[in-house]
Design a protein around this motif. Structure first.
Motif, short mmCIF file in Angstrom:
data_model
loop_
_atom_site.label_atom_id
_atom_site.label_comp_id
_atom_site.label_asym_id
_atom_site.label_seq_id
_atom_site.Cartn_x
_atom_site.Cartn_y
_atom_site.Cartn_z
N CYS A 172 -3.58 -18.93 -33.28
CA CYS A 172 -3.06 -17.69 -33.87
C CYS A 172 -3.81 -16.47 -33.32
CB CYS A 172 -3.17 -17.73 -35.39
SG CYS A 172 -2.09 -18.94 -36.18
N ARG A 173 -5.14 -16.58 -33.21
CA ARG A 173 -5.93 -15.44 -32.68
C ARG A 173 -5.52 -15.13 -31.25
NH1 ARG A 173 -10.01 -18.97 -34.76
NH2 ARG A 173 -10.50 -18.42 -36.91
N GLN A 174 -5.32 -16.18 -30.44
CA GLN A 174 -4.93 -15.96 -29.05
C GLN A 174 -3.51 -15.41 -28.96
OE1 GLN A 174 -6.92 -16.43 -26.45
NE2 GLN A 174 -8.63 -17.50 -27.42
N ILE A 175 -2.65 -15.88 -29.85
CA ILE A 175 -1.24 -15.47 -29.81
C ILE A 175 -1.08 -13.98 -30.13
CG2 ILE A 175 0.98 -15.73 -31.01
CD1 ILE A 175 0.29 -18.78 -31.15
N VAL A 176 -1.76 -13.49 -31.17
CA VAL A 176 -1.59 -12.08 -31.54
C VAL A 176 -2.07 -11.16 -30.43
CG1 VAL A 176 -1.68 -12.47 -34.03
CG2 VAL A 176 -3.79 -12.00 -32.79
N MET A 177 -3.05 -11.61 -29.64
CA MET A 177 -3.53 -10.77 -28.54
C MET A 177 -2.50 -10.64 -27.42
SD MET A 177 -6.37 -9.72 -29.67
CE MET A 177 -6.88 -8.83 -28.20
N GLN A 178 -1.50 -11.53 -27.43
CA GLN A 178 -0.43 -11.47 -26.42
C GLN A 178 0.79 -10.70 -26.93
OE1 GLN A 178 -1.32 -12.49 -23.45
NE2 GLN A 178 -3.24 -13.21 -24.37
N VAL A 208 -3.92 -24.72 -23.98
CA VAL A 208 -2.72 -25.23 -24.65
C VAL A 208 -1.55 -24.27 -24.42
CG1 VAL A 208 -1.66 -25.55 -26.93
CG2 VAL A 208 -3.85 -26.63 -26.41
N ILE A 209 -1.79 -22.99 -24.61
CA ILE A 209 -0.74 -21.99 -24.43
C ILE A 209 -0.23 -22.00 -23.00
CG2 ILE A 209 -0.26 -19.51 -24.41
CD1 ILE A 209 -2.20 -19.26 -26.80
N GLN A 210 -1.15 -22.09 -22.04
CA GLN A 210 -0.75 -22.07 -20.63
C GLN A 210 -0.04 -23.36 -20.22
OE1 GLN A 210 -3.93 -19.83 -18.06
NE2 GLN A 210 -5.00 -20.63 -19.86
N ALA A 211 -0.52 -24.50 -20.73
CA ALA A 211 0.11 -25.77 -20.38
C ALA A 211 1.54 -25.83 -20.88
CB ALA A 211 -0.70 -26.93 -20.98
N GLY A 212 1.81 -25.20 -22.01
CA GLY A 212 3.16 -25.23 -22.57
C GLY A 212 4.21 -24.59 -21.69
N LEU A 223 0.95 -16.68 -17.60
CA LEU A 223 1.19 -17.92 -18.34
C LEU A 223 0.95 -17.71 -19.84
CD1 LEU A 223 -0.50 -20.58 -16.01
CD2 LEU A 223 1.93 -20.00 -16.18
N MET A 224 -0.06 -16.92 -20.19
CA MET A 224 -0.36 -16.67 -21.60
C MET A 224 0.79 -15.94 -22.29
SD MET A 224 -3.37 -17.91 -22.47
CE MET A 224 -3.89 -16.95 -23.90
N GLN A 225 1.44 -15.05 -21.58
CA GLN A 225 2.47 -14.20 -22.20
C GLN A 225 3.86 -14.81 -22.17
OE1 GLN A 225 2.32 -10.44 -20.13
NE2 GLN A 225 0.12 -10.15 -20.54
N GLN A 226 4.09 -15.76 -21.29
CA GLN A 226 5.44 -16.19 -20.96
C GLN A 226 6.30 -16.55 -22.18
OE1 GLN A 226 5.66 -18.83 -17.62
NE2 GLN A 226 7.63 -19.67 -18.20
N HIS A 227 5.74 -17.31 -23.13
CA HIS A 227 6.53 -17.73 -24.29
C HIS A 227 6.05 -17.06 -25.58
CE1 HIS A 227 8.96 -20.80 -22.29
NE2 HIS A 227 7.87 -21.10 -21.60
N LYS A 253 8.20 -12.33 -28.58
CA LYS A 253 8.94 -13.44 -29.18
C LYS A 253 8.44 -13.73 -30.61
CE LYS A 253 10.00 -15.72 -24.79
NZ LYS A 253 11.48 -15.61 -24.87
N VAL A 254 9.23 -14.50 -31.34
CA VAL A 254 8.82 -14.97 -32.66
C VAL A 254 8.19 -16.34 -32.49
CG1 VAL A 254 9.56 -15.53 -35.00
CG2 VAL A 254 10.70 -13.69 -33.75
N VAL A 255 6.92 -16.46 -32.88
CA VAL A 255 6.14 -17.68 -32.66
C VAL A 255 5.76 -18.28 -34.02
CG1 VAL A 255 4.09 -18.66 -31.57
CG2 VAL A 255 5.22 -16.68 -30.54
N LEU A 256 5.83 -19.60 -34.12
CA LEU A 256 5.41 -20.30 -35.34
C LEU A 256 4.30 -21.27 -34.99
CD1 LEU A 256 7.51 -21.75 -38.21
CD2 LEU A 256 5.98 -23.30 -36.98
N VAL A 257 3.26 -21.30 -35.83
CA VAL A 257 2.16 -22.24 -35.67
C VAL A 257 2.07 -23.08 -36.94
CG1 VAL A 257 -0.33 -22.53 -35.32
CG2 VAL A 257 0.89 -20.68 -34.15
N THR A 258 2.22 -24.39 -36.80
CA THR A 258 1.99 -25.26 -37.96
C THR A 258 0.50 -25.60 -38.03
OG1 THR A 258 2.28 -27.35 -36.77
CG2 THR A 258 4.27 -26.27 -37.61
N GLY A 259 0.02 -25.81 -39.24
CA GLY A 259 -1.41 -26.03 -39.39
C GLY A 259 -2.19 -24.78 -38.99
N ALA A 260 -1.65 -23.61 -39.34
CA ALA A 260 -2.21 -22.34 -38.87
C ALA A 260 -3.60 -22.06 -39.41
CB ALA A 260 -1.27 -21.19 -39.24
N GLY A 261 -3.97 -22.72 -40.49
CA GLY A 261 -5.29 -22.48 -41.08
C GLY A 261 -6.37 -23.41 -40.58
#
Length: 627
Positions: free
Chosen positions: A290-296, A488-492, A266-270, A274-282
Motif C-alpha cells: 500500500c505504501r509503495q502503491i500510493v507513491m505511484q 512484486v509490483i514490477q513482476a506483476g 514497471l512500477m506505474q504500469q498497473h 487506476k483503482v487498486v485493491l490490496v487484500t490483507g492490507a494491514g
C-alpha cells in the motif's frame, strides 16, 4: 549548581571590563617610552567612555546572548567586530580628550582586547567540555566525512556521548585532527577501542552501500562493542530524523546486498491512474504494498482487511503519507472483509471498478497453520480462489498473488496451501477467457515482518536472553519488506497469464550466524562452555512442526530471465482447470466435515510435492477429539 542566565551574563560583562582594562594597561606599558598623560581627568574620561561604549557595542552585537559552551566561529566574528569598534572608539576618545597615545599602542590595545575577550570564551568552553566529557560515554565515530563531523558536533553539544576518535579510510584525513578529535586508520580501531575505553561505535556512513557497511560491520563484530548508526540520508533530507538520532544496526546491512532501484515504468504500469485493491492490507507485506502503491499515484486504493486495528492503522498511515507528499487526488477506501466470502469481495471489486488486485491475505505462520489445518486451507486456498473468481467477474485487469518459497517441495501445511493457491490461479488462467491476467510472485522471508526472527532476536537480547534458534544448521533467504514489495509490483507487469515469478533473494543466511552478529553488535558476548561469563546464551529449541532446515525458491532448474535483474520466471508443472476443480471439491468436503485425516491425505495426493517432516497430524482440535 546552575547559575541563572542573568547572573552568567553579568559575570561575562565583568570579565570583559577587566579584559578591556587589562588591554589598555598593556598598551600603555608597551608604549611607556613615548607616552605622557596630559591630564588625569582626561585619562579618566577616556577609560570611562571606552568601557561604556565597548560594552554597549557588545550588547548590541548580541555577544552576551551567546551561550559560552556553544560558542563558535560566528561568535568569534562578533568579538572581532566589537574589538575593532572598541579600538576605533579609543582612537576617537584620545583625540576628543587630547590624550596622546602612539599608533602602536592603539594597535596593541585592539589585538590584546581581541585575544582576551575571545580567548576567555573559548577557554571557558574548553574547560566546560572537559568537565562534562568526563561524565559522558566515550564513543568512536566511524566516518570522518560530512556526516561524521556533524555527528561529532551534535554529540559535543549533547549530554550523553563524547566523541574521542574518528575513523576513516581516506588517507588524506588520517593523522589529522577535526573539531579537536584525532582521525585514525581503520586498522587502528581495535587498539583505540581498548586504549580509549570506547563503549560504542557510531557509524556515520549514511550514503554508503550495504556491501561497504557489511564489510565494516564484520570487522567490528569481534570487538564486542555496541555499534549504532546514524539515520539514512533519505530520512535526514526529508527531515524525518536528525543526524544524532542513533539507531541500532539494521539487519539488512549485514546481508550486504544493495537493492536494485525500481524501474519507474514497471512500477506505474498497473497503478498510475487506476483503482487498486490490496487484500490483507494491514499485514506486513500488504501494508508495504500500500505504501509503495500510493507513491505511484493511483486513482483510488481499496484496503481489504479482516483485522479492524490493522485496517485502521494502515489507513491512517496512508493518509499521512498522502498529506506529507502532497499526493492529491488519491482516494482511500478502507473495507473490512474476509477473502473467504466470495460475494463480499466480488461486491467490493464491482462497486469500486477495481482494475488491479494484489492478493496478500494469507495465513503464513508455519506452526499455527499446522495447528489449524482447516482454517489454513480455507483462507489460503479457497480465499485465493474466491478472490480470483471475483476478479474475473469484475473484469479486473491484473491479479497478483503473493506466494512464498515454502511452496516449493513443502514440508508443512502452510507451504502446501500456498502451492495449491498457485495451481488454482494457473488453472483459472487456462480456463479464463476474460481479460484478467494472473501472476504469482514467490519469495522468502522478509526482514521485520510479523513472523520474522529479527524482531524476536532483538527483543530477546534486550531482555538478557536467551536467544532461541530452532537448529544450528537452519538457513533462510531474506529480503527487506520495501524491496520485496517493489519487486512484486514490477513482476506483476511481466509475462503471460498464469506465470510464476521468483525473486532473487541473494545467498541464504544461517539463522544462528544472524543471532551471533546481533549479539556481538549489541556490545555483548555469547555465553557458552568456552565463555561461561558471557552475556547472552543461544538455546536450540528444535525444529517446529512442519519446519525444514533449508528453503528453496524453485521446484526445478527451468527458469527464464525477465527484464529485471532480480526477477526470473519459473517453468513448472501446472494443472488444467477440471483437475483443479476436482481437487477443490475434495478439499471442501473434507473441511466442511472436519475430516482432518482425509484432508491430510488429499494434500499428500495433490501434485504439490508435499512431504511432511512428521508422520502425525498436528491440528490441535483433531488431537483433542482423538483423545
Amino acid at each position: 549548581m546552575q547559575l541563572p542566565r542573568p547572573a552568567k551574563r553579568a559575570i561575562s560583562v565583568i570579565i570583559d571590563i577587566f579584559a578591556i582594562l587589562a588591554s589598555l594597561t598593556l598598551a600603555l606599558l608597551l608604549s611607556r617610552d613615548v607616552f605622557s598623560i596630559s591630564s588625569a581627568v582626561s585619562w579618566l574620561g577616556v577609560v570611562t567612555w571606552l568601557l561604556v561604549g565597548s560594552i554597549a557595542v557588545f550588547v548590541k552585537l548580541g555577544l552576551y546572548r551567546a551561550v559560552v559552551r556553544y560558542v563558535s566561529v560566528r561568535a568569534f566574528g562578533v568579538v572581532l567586530t566589537g574589538a575593532i569598534f572598541s579600538t576605533l572608539l579609543l582612537y576617537g576618545l584620545l583625540f576628543a580628550f587630547n590624550v596622546n597615545l602612539p599608533a602602536t599602542g592603539i594597535v596593541n590595545y585592539g589585538l590584546t582586547t581581541l585575544l582576551l575577550i575571545g580567548g576567555s570564551r573559548f577557554a571557558m568552553r574548553a574547560i566546560y567540555h572537559r568537565m562534562v566529557s568526563r561524565k559522558k560515554i566515550p564513543v568512536m565515530i566511524y566516518g570522518a566525512g560530512s556526516a561524521g563531523r556533524q555527528l561529532a558536533q551534535a554529540l559535543n553539544n549533547g549530554e550523553e556521548f563524547s566523541p574521542v576518535v574518528l575513523v576513516d579510510d581516506d588517507k588524506t584525513l588520517q593523522k589529522t585532527v577535526l573539531l579537536g578529535i584525532p582521525v585514525i586508520d581503520p586498522a587502528q580501531v581495535p587498539d583505540a577501542v581498548e586504549g580509549l575505553g570506547i563503549e560504542r561505535i557510531l557509524l556515520a556512513l549514511p550514503s554508503a552501500s550495504r556491501a561497504v557497511r557489511k564489510t565494516i560491520l564484520e570487522s567490528l563484530e569481534t570487538l564486542n562493542v555496541r555499534v549504532q548508526t546514524v539515520p539514512g540520508m533519505a530520512d535526514m533530507v526529508n527531515g524525518e530524523m536528525a543526524i544524532d538520532q542513533l539507531q541500532d544496526v539494521r539487519i539488512e546491512d549485514l546481508l550486504g546486498r544493495d537493492p536494485v532501484d525500481p524501474d519507474p515504468a514497471l512500477m506505474q504500469q498497473h497503478i498510475r491512474g487506476k483503482v487498486v485493491l490490496v487484500t490483507g492490507a494491514g499485514g506486513s507485506i500488504g501494508s508495504e504494498l500500500c505504501r509503495q502503491i500510493v507513491m505511484q499515484k493511483p486513482k483510488a486504493l481499496v484496503l481489504y482487511e479482516i483485522s479492524e486495528f490493522g485496517l485502521y492503522s494502515i489507513e491512517r498511515e496512508l493518509r499521512e503519507i498522502i498529506s506529507r507528499h502532497k499526493l492529491d487526488g488519491i482516494t482511500i477506501y478502507p473495507i473490512i472483509g474476509t477473502v473467504q466470502r466470495r460475494n463480499r469481495i466480488a461486491a467490493v471489486m464491482k462497486s469500486f471498478h477495481v482494475q488491479t488486485v494484489y492478493h496478500a491475505a494469507a495465513y503464513k505462520h508455519v506452526p499455527l497453520v499446522e495447528f489449524n489445518m482447516v482454517e489454513g486451507v480455507r483462507n489460503n486456498v479457497f480465499g485465493t480462489w474466491h478472490t480470483a473468481e471475483a476478479a474475473i467477474a469484475a473484469n479486473v485487469e491484473l491479479f497478483v498473488l503473493i506466494s512464498t518459497d515454502k511452496a516449493v517441495r513443502p514440508t508443512n501445511v502452510m507451504g502446501t496451501t500456498k502451492r495449491l493457491s498457485e495451481l488454482v490461479l494457473q488453472g483459472l488462467a487456462q480456463r479464463n477467457s476474460s481479460a484478467t491476467r494472473f501472476a504469482m510472485v514467490r519469495f522468502g522471508n522478509v526482514l521485520g515482518s510479523s513472523g520474522s526472527v529479527v524482531p524476536l532476536f532483538k527483543k530477546q537480547i534486550e531482555q538478557g536472553g536467551p536467544v532461541t534458534v530452532t537448529h544450528p544448521d537452519i538457513t533462510r533467504y531474506f529480503m527487506t519488506i520495501p524491496e520485496a514489495a517493489q519487486l512484486v509490483i514490477q513482476a506483476g507487469t511481466m509475462g503471460d497469464t498464469g506465470a510464476v515469478f521468483v525473486l532473487d533473494m541473494g545467498e541464504p543466511v544461517k539463522i544462528v550466524d544472524m543471532a551471533l552478529k546481533m549479539i556481538h553488535l549489541s556490545g555483548l558476548e555469547v555465553r557458552s562452555e568456552a565463555h561461561p561469563d558471557g552475556d547472552i546464551e543461544i538455546v536450540y529449541s528444535g525444529l517446529r512442526p512442519g519446519e525444514k532446515l533449508y528453503e528453496e525458491l524453485l521446484i526445478g532448474d527451468d527458469v527464464v530471465a525477465c527484464d529485471h535483474p532480480r526477477i526470473c520466471r519459473a517453468q513448472e508443472l501446472a494443472l488444467d482447470w477440471p483437475a483443479v476443480e476436482v481437487l477443490l471439491e475434495e478439499l471442501n468436503d473434507a473441511c466442511i466435515n472436519f475430516r482432518i485425516d482425509e484432508l491430510r491425505a488429499i494434500l499428500l495426493r495433490a501434485p504439490t510435492g508435499y512431504a511432511p517432516s512428521e508422520e502425525g497430524i498436528n491440528d490441535l482440535i483433531w488431537s483433542r477429539m482423538a483423545d
